[in-house]
Design a protein around this motif. Structure first.
Motif, PDB file in Angstrom:
ATOM      1  N   LEU A   1     -10.424  61.413  20.587  1.00 49.35           N
ATOM      2  CA  LEU A   1      -9.928  60.238  19.872  1.00 49.35           C
ATOM      3  C   LEU A   1      -9.379  60.610  18.501  1.00 49.35           C
ATOM      4  CD1 LEU A   1     -12.700  57.599  20.730  1.00 49.35           C
ATOM      5  CD2 LEU A   1     -10.368  57.692  21.612  1.00 49.35           C
ATOM      6  N   ARG A   2     -10.083  61.540  17.822  1.00 53.05           N
ATOM      7  CA  ARG A   2      -9.619  61.960  16.498  1.00 53.05           C
ATOM      8  C   ARG A   2      -8.260  62.646  16.590  1.00 53.05           C
ATOM      9  NH1 ARG A   2      -9.249  66.282  13.504  1.00 53.05           N
ATOM     10  NH2 ARG A   2     -10.074  67.593  15.174  1.00 53.05           N
ATOM     11  N   VAL A   3      -8.116  63.536  17.579  1.00 53.64           N
ATOM     12  CA  VAL A   3      -6.843  64.244  17.742  1.00 53.64           C
ATOM     13  C   VAL A   3      -5.726  63.268  18.090  1.00 53.64           C
ATOM     14  CG1 VAL A   3      -5.633  65.944  19.155  1.00 53.64           C
ATOM     15  CG2 VAL A   3      -7.953  66.416  18.365  1.00 53.64           C
ATOM     16  N   GLN A   4      -6.027  62.328  18.981  1.00 52.97           N
ATOM     17  CA  GLN A   4      -5.012  61.340  19.351  1.00 52.97           C
ATOM     18  C   GLN A   4      -4.619  60.472  18.159  1.00 52.97           C
ATOM     19  OE1 GLN A   4      -6.666  59.184  22.643  1.00 52.97           O
ATOM     20  NE2 GLN A   4      -6.527  60.913  24.066  1.00 52.97           N
ATOM     21  N   GLN A   5      -5.615  60.085  17.364  1.00 54.37           N
ATOM     22  CA  GLN A   5      -5.323  59.251  16.201  1.00 54.37           C
ATOM     23  C   GLN A   5      -4.492  60.015  15.173  1.00 54.37           C
ATOM     24  OE1 GLN A   5      -8.803  57.680  14.322  1.00 54.37           O
ATOM     25  NE2 GLN A   5      -7.662  56.449  12.847  1.00 54.37           N
ATOM     26  N   GLU A   6      -4.866  61.281  14.924  1.00 54.67           N
ATOM     27  CA  GLU A   6      -4.093  62.078  13.973  1.00 54.67           C
ATOM     28  C   GLU A   6      -2.669  62.296  14.468  1.00 54.67           C
ATOM     29  OE1 GLU A   6      -6.156  65.676  13.261  1.00 54.67           O
ATOM     30  OE2 GLU A   6      -7.718  64.762  12.004  1.00 54.67           O
ATOM     31  N   SER A   7      -2.525  62.535  15.773  1.00 52.10           N
ATOM     32  CA  SER A   7      -1.182  62.729  16.323  1.00 52.10           C
ATOM     33  C   SER A   7      -0.343  61.462  16.187  1.00 52.10           C
ATOM     34  CB  SER A   7      -1.292  63.147  17.795  1.00 52.10           C
ATOM     35  OG  SER A   7      -0.007  63.278  18.374  1.00 52.10           O
ATOM     36  N   ALA A   8      -0.972  60.312  16.471  1.00 51.46           N
ATOM     37  CA  ALA A   8      -0.236  59.053  16.348  1.00 51.46           C
ATOM     38  C   ALA A   8       0.150  58.778  14.895  1.00 51.46           C
ATOM     39  CB  ALA A   8      -1.083  57.907  16.905  1.00 51.46           C
ATOM     40  N   GLU A   9      -0.777  59.041  13.967  1.00 50.11           N
ATOM     41  CA  GLU A   9      -0.474  58.829  12.551  1.00 50.11           C
ATOM     42  C   GLU A   9       0.629  59.771  12.074  1.00 50.11           C
ATOM     43  OE1 GLU A   9      -4.165  59.328  10.589  1.00 50.11           O
ATOM     44  OE2 GLU A   9      -4.981  57.367  11.195  1.00 50.11           O
ATOM     45  N   PHE A  10       0.590  61.029  12.549  1.00 54.60           N
ATOM     46  CA  PHE A  10       1.618  61.985  12.138  1.00 54.60           C
ATOM     47  C   PHE A  10       2.990  61.571  12.673  1.00 54.60           C
ATOM     48  CE2 PHE A  10       4.124  65.803  13.070  1.00 54.60           C
ATOM     49  CZ  PHE A  10       4.227  66.344  11.800  1.00 54.60           C
ATOM     50  N   LYS A  11       3.034  61.153  13.929  1.00 58.82           N
ATOM     51  CA  LYS A  11       4.310  60.726  14.505  1.00 58.82           C
ATOM     52  C   LYS A  11       4.855  59.500  13.775  1.00 58.82           C
ATOM     53  CE  LYS A  11       3.443  62.523  19.155  1.00 58.82           C
ATOM     54  NZ  LYS A  11       3.237  62.175  20.588  1.00 58.82           N
ATOM     55  N   GLN A  12       3.949  58.589  13.409  1.00 65.27           N
ATOM     56  CA  GLN A  12       4.389  57.409  12.679  1.00 65.27           C
ATOM     57  C   GLN A  12       4.905  57.790  11.292  1.00 65.27           C
ATOM     58  OE1 GLN A  12       4.625  54.319  13.914  1.00 65.27           O
ATOM     59  NE2 GLN A  12       5.595  53.710  11.985  1.00 65.27           N
ATOM     60  N   ALA A  13       4.235  58.770  10.648  1.00 63.20           N
ATOM     61  CA  ALA A  13       4.690  59.216   9.329  1.00 63.20           C
ATOM     62  C   ALA A  13       6.076  59.853   9.417  1.00 63.20           C
ATOM     63  CB  ALA A  13       3.684  60.205   8.738  1.00 63.20           C
ATOM     64  N   VAL A  14       6.301  60.671  10.441  1.00 61.01           N
ATOM     65  CA  VAL A  14       7.619  61.291  10.621  1.00 61.01           C
ATOM     66  C   VAL A  14       8.676  60.227  10.895  1.00 61.01           C
ATOM     67  CG1 VAL A  14       8.963  62.836  12.097  1.00 61.01           C
ATOM     68  CG2 VAL A  14       6.660  63.480  11.389  1.00 61.01           C
ATOM     69  N   LYS A  15       8.308  59.244  11.704  1.00 55.50           N
ATOM     70  CA  LYS A  15       9.249  58.168  12.010  1.00 55.50           C
ATOM     71  C   LYS A  15       9.604  57.376  10.753  1.00 55.50           C
ATOM     72  CE  LYS A  15       9.821  54.228  15.127  1.00 55.50           C
ATOM     73  NZ  LYS A  15       9.176  53.419  16.200  1.00 55.50           N
ATOM     74  N   ASP A  16       8.582  57.078   9.935  1.00 54.75           N
ATOM     75  CA  ASP A  16       8.844  56.358   8.687  1.00 54.75           C
ATOM     76  C   ASP A  16       9.702  57.201   7.746  1.00 54.75           C
ATOM     77  OD1 ASP A  16       7.304  54.325   9.694  1.00 54.75           O
ATOM     78  OD2 ASP A  16       5.485  54.910   8.612  1.00 54.75           O
ATOM     79  N   LEU A  17       9.439  58.500   7.720  1.00 55.76           N
ATOM     80  CA  LEU A  17      10.207  59.384   6.837  1.00 55.76           C
ATOM     81  C   LEU A  17      11.667  59.455   7.276  1.00 55.76           C
ATOM     82  CD1 LEU A  17       9.555  61.144   4.359  1.00 55.76           C
ATOM     83  CD2 LEU A  17       9.303  63.083   5.896  1.00 55.76           C
ATOM     84  N   GLU A  18      11.897  59.475   8.573  1.00 56.55           N
ATOM     85  CA  GLU A  18      13.270  59.519   9.077  1.00 56.55           C
ATOM     86  C   GLU A  18      14.019  58.219   8.804  1.00 56.55           C
ATOM     87  OE1 GLU A  18      13.031  62.596  12.872  1.00 56.55           O
ATOM     88  OE2 GLU A  18      12.688  60.459  13.190  1.00 56.55           O
ATOM     89  N   SER A  19      13.285  57.112   8.744  1.00 52.86           N
ATOM     90  CA  SER A  19      13.939  55.823   8.497  1.00 52.86           C
ATOM     91  C   SER A  19      14.254  55.595   7.020  1.00 52.86           C
ATOM     92  CB  SER A  19      13.052  54.686   9.014  1.00 52.86           C
ATOM     93  OG  SER A  19      11.818  54.642   8.300  1.00 52.86           O
ATOM     94  N   MET A  20      13.708  56.431   6.145  1.00 53.69           N
ATOM     95  CA  MET A  20      13.955  56.282   4.709  1.00 53.69           C
ATOM     96  C   MET A  20      15.320  56.866   4.353  1.00 53.69           C
ATOM     97  SD  MET A  20      10.167  57.435   3.345  1.00 53.69           S
ATOM     98  CE  MET A  20      10.703  57.461   1.638  1.00 53.69           C
ATOM     99  N   PRO A  21      15.907  56.430   3.241  1.00 52.46           N
ATOM    100  CA  PRO A  21      17.125  57.088   2.751  1.00 52.46           C
ATOM    101  C   PRO A  21      16.850  58.560   2.449  1.00 52.46           C
ATOM    102  CG  PRO A  21      16.797  54.978   1.659  1.00 52.46           C
ATOM    103  CD  PRO A  21      15.552  55.246   2.437  1.00 52.46           C
ATOM    104  N   ALA A  22      17.882  59.380   2.557  1.00 51.46           N
ATOM    105  CA  ALA A  22      17.706  60.824   2.388  1.00 51.46           C
ATOM    106  C   ALA A  22      17.137  61.159   1.014  1.00 51.46           C
ATOM    107  CB  ALA A  22      19.040  61.537   2.595  1.00 51.46           C
TER     108      ALA A  22
END
Length: 244
Positions: free
Chosen positions: A142-163
């Motif tokens: 569960l911890r690994v899955q949660q960290e993976s989901a949080e990391f993917k969400q962080a990358v997604k949020d970072l990609e949606s931000m202006p450069a």
């Protein structure tokens, strides 16, 4: 109501006929006789607790009878004139032997009970260890899955931000130390190549260009020994991204 009563009466009569037929069949085939009926009746005549107490009383009576037999055997070797009355020393010996036998029997019973308790305790301990290991494994997953989901969400949020905003966040994260640099590298490795090139192209100052060069070198290192190198943006893509 009358119909329901008739149905119940018919079912009861059918069961009675079936029971009588079963008894007749068992009697005709020699599977039941008066002795077996008496044994079955005697089996259910007393409650279970009464039967257990009777068995315990019988066991104690057999033990007393065995002790009396042993005492009688011990008197065989005595002269006829000294068998009765028994002197005090012989009584003490007989009592000591009787106590020793009782002590050995009790010790054997206690040992068996301790062994059963130890086996049960070991079984419960093994079951607890298995449940504990399974729980820890599930928690780790569960911890690994949660960290993976949080990391993917962080990358997604970072990609949606202006450069520029994404660049500032990466620069600030790298400024926190080695852990920040490692986190920024993980972010950039998880990004799409075009987004990564745009963020690197937005680094203009000397310090930012130095950081961009360091990040590009780190991104070029293979992710695993013998594996393919991470695809990095070239100078043309950076120039195109900065001019857009």
């Amino acid at each position: 109501m009358t119909r329901l009563w008739n149905i119940c009466a018919f079912i009861a009569l059918a069961n009675l006929v079936a029971l009588i037929g079963l008894l007749v069949w068992m009697a005709s085939t020699g599977r039941i006789d008066s002795d077996r009926v008496d044994r079955v009746r005697a089996l259910f005549a007393q409650p279970v607790e009464v039967e257990r107490l009777a068995a315990e009383a019988q066991r104690q009576a057999e033990e007393l009878e065995r002790e009396a037999s042993l005492e009688a055997d011990s008197m065989v070797g005595l002269p006829a004139s000294s068998r009765w009355p028994i002197d005090a020393f012989t009584k003490i010996q007989m009592e000591r032997q009787r106590m020793e036998r009782r002590f050995r029997d009790q010790l054997e019973r206690d040992g068996q009970e301790i062994l059963r308790a130890e086996q049960q305790l070991n079984a419960e301990r093994d079951a607890f260890e298995r449940e504990k290991a399974e729980y820890q494994q599930n928690q780790e997953q569960l911890r690994v899955q949660q960290e993976s989901a949080e990391f993917k969400q962080a990358v997604k949020d970072l990609e949606s931000m202006p450069a520029k905003s994404a660049k500032n966040l990466i620069v600030e994260t790298c400024a926190t130390g080695p852990e920040g640099i490692d986190l920024a590298l993980r972010w950039m490795k998880g990004m799409r190549q075009g987004t990564r090139a745009t963020i690197i192209a937005s680094m203009k100052s000397a310090e930012e260009l130095k950081l961009a060069s360091s990040l590009l070198k780190s991104l070029a290192v293979p992710s695993a020994p013998g594996g393919p190198a991470m695809e990095t943006p070239d100078e043309t893509s950076i120039t195109d991204a900065s001019s857009s």
